[in-house]
Design an enzyme around this catalytic site. Structure first.
Site, mmCIF file in Angstrom:
data_model
loop_
_atom_site.group_PDB
_atom_site.id
_atom_site.type_symbol
_atom_site.label_atom_id
_atom_site.label_comp_id
_atom_site.label_asym_id
_atom_site.label_seq_id
_atom_site.Cartn_x
_atom_site.Cartn_y
_atom_site.Cartn_z
ATOM 1 N N GLU A 92 -20.561 28.406 28.203
ATOM 2 C CA GLU A 92 -20.148 29.095 29.414
ATOM 3 C C GLU A 92 -18.640 29.005 29.619
ATOM 4 O O GLU A 92 -18.014 28.023 29.244
ATOM 5 C CB GLU A 92 -20.862 28.486 30.627
ATOM 6 N N CYS A 105 -11.585 29.032 32.830
ATOM 7 C CA CYS A 105 -11.977 27.675 32.441
ATOM 8 C C CYS A 105 -12.880 27.794 31.210
ATOM 9 O O CYS A 105 -13.944 28.405 31.281
ATOM 10 C CB CYS A 105 -12.712 27.060 33.637
ATOM 11 N N CYS A 112 -21.970 17.877 25.667
ATOM 12 C CA CYS A 112 -20.932 16.847 25.758
ATOM 13 C C CYS A 112 -21.570 15.491 25.531
ATOM 14 O O CYS A 112 -22.693 15.244 25.960
ATOM 15 C CB CYS A 112 -20.268 16.881 27.136
ATOM 16 N N CYS A 116 -20.955 11.413 31.684
ATOM 17 C CA CYS A 116 -20.481 11.014 33.010
ATOM 18 C C CYS A 116 -21.619 11.212 34.012
ATOM 19 O O CYS A 116 -22.322 12.218 33.978
ATOM 20 C CB CYS A 116 -19.269 11.850 33.423
ATOM 21 N N CYS A 119 -21.917 14.620 36.134
ATOM 22 C CA CYS A 119 -21.706 15.923 35.488
ATOM 23 C C CYS A 119 -22.972 16.378 34.760
ATOM 24 O O CYS A 119 -23.602 15.612 34.040
ATOM 25 C CB CYS A 119 -20.543 15.813 34.508
ATOM 26 N N GLU A 161 -15.701 17.575 25.708
ATOM 27 C CA GLU A 161 -14.502 16.733 25.777
ATOM 28 C C GLU A 161 -13.531 17.240 24.699
ATOM 29 O O GLU A 161 -13.729 16.989 23.501
ATOM 30 C CB GLU A 161 -14.883 15.265 25.542
ATOM 31 N N CYS A 332 -17.489 23.049 39.147
ATOM 32 C CA CYS A 332 -17.226 21.840 38.367
ATOM 33 C C CYS A 332 -18.505 21.067 38.130
ATOM 34 O O CYS A 332 -19.253 20.780 39.066
ATOM 35 C CB CYS A 332 -16.281 20.917 39.122
HETATM 36 N N1 SAH Z 1 -14.276 16.458 29.455
HETATM 37 C C1 SAH Z 1 -13.139 16.951 30.186
HETATM 38 C C2 SAH Z 1 -13.289 18.383 30.671
HETATM 39 C C3 SAH Z 1 -14.599 18.769 31.310
HETATM 40 S S1 SAH Z 1 -14.960 18.129 32.942
HETATM 41 C C4 SAH Z 1 -12.814 16.030 31.336
HETATM 42 O O1 SAH Z 1 -13.568 15.102 31.581
HETATM 43 O O2 SAH Z 1 -11.778 16.218 31.961
HETATM 44 C C5 SAH Z 1 -13.841 18.966 33.989
HETATM 45 C C6 SAH Z 1 -13.699 18.320 35.370
HETATM 46 O O3 SAH Z 1 -14.872 18.520 36.168
HETATM 47 C C7 SAH Z 1 -13.482 16.817 35.323
HETATM 48 O O4 SAH Z 1 -12.355 16.458 36.086
HETATM 49 C C8 SAH Z 1 -14.740 16.252 35.955
HETATM 50 O O5 SAH Z 1 -14.462 15.027 36.582
HETATM 51 C C9 SAH Z 1 -15.131 17.355 36.915
HETATM 52 N N2 SAH Z 1 -16.540 17.317 37.335
HETATM 53 C C10 SAH Z 1 -17.609 17.092 36.565
HETATM 54 N N3 SAH Z 1 -18.736 17.111 37.297
HETATM 55 C C11 SAH Z 1 -18.372 17.357 38.570
HETATM 56 C C12 SAH Z 1 -19.086 17.509 39.808
HETATM 57 N N4 SAH Z 1 -20.400 17.418 39.858
HETATM 58 N N5 SAH Z 1 -18.370 17.775 40.922
HETATM 59 C C13 SAH Z 1 -17.020 17.895 40.885
HETATM 60 N N6 SAH Z 1 -16.301 17.784 39.752
HETATM 61 C C14 SAH Z 1 -16.962 17.501 38.605
#
Ligand code: SAH
Length: 345
Positions: A92, A105, A112, A116, A119, A161, A332
């Site tokens: 996506e 984006c 991934c 986390c 996410c 990532e 996000c």
């Molecule tokens: N792996 C990379 C890029 C993908 S995540 C990274 O970690 O930066 C992109 C952003 O989305 C990150 O800053 C992450 O903290 C944020 N993110 C992930 N899940 C989220 C959520 N449920 N609500 C708000 N931000 C989120």
């Protein structure tokens, strides 16, 4: 003989391929221009080439494209693209409009491995790395879809990532900045904090912006929500940030997903001030977007504002980034390769 995918070649490889066919250098330049700036679908579309040239080239080579499976628009104008790859995997990309700009984006991996806690992308694990052309093609495909509007900014903040796919991401960045002519100021790589790879990035890729998803101010909390912190704890991560060779007048962006009562307390804001002062930086506060099955809550607006105020009063630049496109699962942390999650909307 199998046909060569011209998109799978670097700029240098396109040039040697064309000269290998006995064609002069300007033909390679024309081809690159048509693929990356005019977004030609096929060799047949390159009307600057004679019919004979298109035919003879078409016998030996082709131009691959992402297949757009779906495109959805949210009420706030955010758009989500679902692309299918050659092996039928799905990725996506999200287009985010604001007053004057369009930001795209894009994804760097299918799924991934970082896992986390907040996410959705990490839930299904990592399927595979994207190839450079699959990364760059997201810009081409979305660019076609929005034309004559132009995509101004590119952020690698979609699925995956980027620093764990450094070679392909670097090659994609060379194409985006070199062949598609995006200024390095308009392109940002975002990492969860892979400290060692962070310092490799500027050795391999053009000098694009760097964002670091910080999300916590103590190792205890950060390790709980981001397993990568057990490998690269805050001390190591911040040392890499201090060593990171920034271009003149640029700063690292710290992203900070705010989760109620976990990392949104005044003491967190105060620790964040200390962190921000160690590195030329600015902070993006992202109220947690409550993804399906989430164990966390988003803080109240009052708590988010109070947090921002502590930072600002200490002279730290901090902006609040509202989640966009939530109802089309484009915000996000909502991106997921599972078509099921996508089409359940
Ligand atoms: N792996 C990379 C890029 C993908 S995540 C990274 O970690 O930066 C992109 C952003 O989305 C990150 O800053 C992450 O903290 C944020 N993110 C992930 N899940 C989220 C959520 N449920 N609500 C708000 N931000 C989120």
């Amino acid at each position: 003989m199998e046909k060569v995918n011209l998109k799978a070649l670097s700029e240098g490889e396109v040039k040697s391929f064309m000269s290998g066919l006995g064609l002069p250098t300007f033909r390679a330049r024309q081809l690159l221009h048509w693929m990356y700036e005019r977004r030609a679908f096929s060799i047949e579309d390159i009307t600057e080439f004679s019919r004979e040239l298109r035919e003879s080239l078409g016998e030996k080579a082709f131009i691959s494209n992402l297949e757009t499976v779906d495109r959805q628009t949210a009420n706030d104008g955010t758009e989500k693209f679902l692309f299918r790859l050659e092996d039928r995997e799905l990725i996506e990309s999200v287009l985010i409009p604001d007053a004057e700009r369009l930001t795209l984006c894009i994804s760097s991996q299918v799924g991934c491995a970082m896992d986390c806690g907040f996410c959705l992308t990490g839930r299904g694990g990592l399927k595979r790395n994207l190839k450079a052309h699959e990364i760059a093609d997201q810009v081409i495909a979305a660019g076609r879809a929005v034309a004559p509007r132009y995509i101004n900014n590119i952020v690698l903040m979609g699925m995956g990532e980027p620093l764990y796919n450094l070679d392909e991401v670097s090659e994609a960045l060379w194409r985006i900045t070199g062949l598609m002519k995006y200024s390095t100021r308009r392109v940002t790589v975002s990492t969860c904090g892979v400290a060692d790879k962070m310092l490799e990035l500027p050795l391999k890729a053009p000098p694009v912006n760097l964002a670091v998803s910080l999300n916590a101010t103590t190792d205890e909390v950060r390790s709980r929500i981001m397993p990568i912190n057990r490998r690269f704890p805050l001390k190591v991560l911040l040392e890499a940030c201090r060593k990171y060779p920034l271009q003149r007048r640029r700063r690292i962006t710290f992203e900070y997903v705010m989760i109620e009562h976990l990392n949104d307390n005044p003491e967190d804001a105060e620790r964040l001030v200390k962190i921000a002062r160690q590195v030329p930086s600015k902070i993006n506060l992202i109220p947690f977007n409550e993804v399906e099955g989430a164990k966390f809550k988003s803080p109240s607006e009052g708590r988010v504002n109070a947090f921002q105020e502590i930072l600002q009063r200490a002279g730290v630049t901090a902006l609040i980034r509202k989640s966009k496109g939530t109802e089309i699962f484009a915000a996000c942390g909502q991106l997921s390769a599972r078509a099921g999650a996508y089409f359940s909307s």
